[in-house]
Design a protein around this motif. Structure first.
Motif, short mmCIF file in Angstrom:
data_model
loop_
_atom_site.label_atom_id
_atom_site.label_comp_id
_atom_site.label_asym_id
_atom_site.label_seq_id
_atom_site.Cartn_x
_atom_site.Cartn_y
_atom_site.Cartn_z
N ALA A 70 0.75 -1.35 0.07
CA ALA A 70 -0.03 -0.07 0.04
C ALA A 70 0.79 1.31 0.08
N GLY A 71 0.45 2.15 -0.90
CA GLY A 71 1.15 3.41 -0.63
C GLY A 71 2.36 3.79 -1.93
N ILE A 72 2.39 2.70 -2.77
CA ILE A 72 3.38 2.95 -3.70
C ILE A 72 2.80 3.80 -4.68
N LEU A 81 12.61 7.44 -10.06
CA LEU A 81 11.69 8.45 -9.73
C LEU A 81 10.16 7.95 -9.45
N GLY A 82 9.66 8.27 -8.28
CA GLY A 82 8.25 7.65 -8.05
C GLY A 82 7.36 8.95 -8.16
N GLU A 117 6.04 6.09 1.74
CA GLU A 117 6.73 5.49 0.58
C GLU A 117 7.61 6.37 -0.33
N MET A 118 7.24 7.57 -0.23
CA MET A 118 7.98 8.76 -1.08
C MET A 118 9.24 9.03 -0.21
N MET A 119 8.99 9.28 1.08
CA MET A 119 10.19 9.24 2.06
C MET A 119 11.19 8.03 1.94
N GLU A 120 10.60 6.84 1.76
CA GLU A 120 11.59 5.52 1.82
C GLU A 120 12.31 5.69 0.52
N GLY A 161 16.78 7.77 -4.18
CA GLY A 161 15.65 8.22 -5.46
C GLY A 161 15.13 9.35 -5.25
N SER A 162 14.17 9.80 -6.05
CA SER A 162 13.27 11.08 -6.21
C SER A 162 11.96 10.47 -5.95
#
Length: 99
Positions: A35-37, A49-50, A67-70, A76-77
């Motif tokens: 979840a959260g990808i 990049l996500g 997920e973005m923080m991970e 990554g970005s």
């Protein structure tokens, strides 16, 4: 895909991915993933990049933020892209291209 406001933002994002000839895909959310990808996973010139697409003033969920923080912690970005911030997506590609 462009039937919803978010779908319209995704379609414009895809146009940008194609313009830069980036590798991208949209992870299937069928219960087997996490979840959260982010909505889109992108690779351009070896950079990860996500992208989380949102319409209007919608914000990422707590899981999406995590997920973005991970992704950032892993080198990554990631970014949230809305109708009014599509230019930031292009700026990311231009920055990588210039690197």
């Amino acid at each position: 895909m462009a039937a919803t406001p978010e779908g319209k933002v995704k379609s414009k994002g895809i146009e940008i991915f194609k313009k830069y000839k980036a590798y991208y895909f949209f992870p299937a959310s069928n219960g087997y993933g996490r979840a959260g990808i982010p909505d889109a996973i992108v690779c351009y010139k070896g950079r990860f990049l996500g992208v989380e697409f949102k319409a209007g003033y919608n914000k990422p969920t707590a899981l999406q933020e995590r997920e973005m923080m991970e992704i950032h912690k892993a080198g990554g970005s990631s970014m949230v892209v809305r109708e009014d911030t599509l230019n930031q997506l292009e700026e990311w590609f231009d920055g990588v291209r210039a690197w």
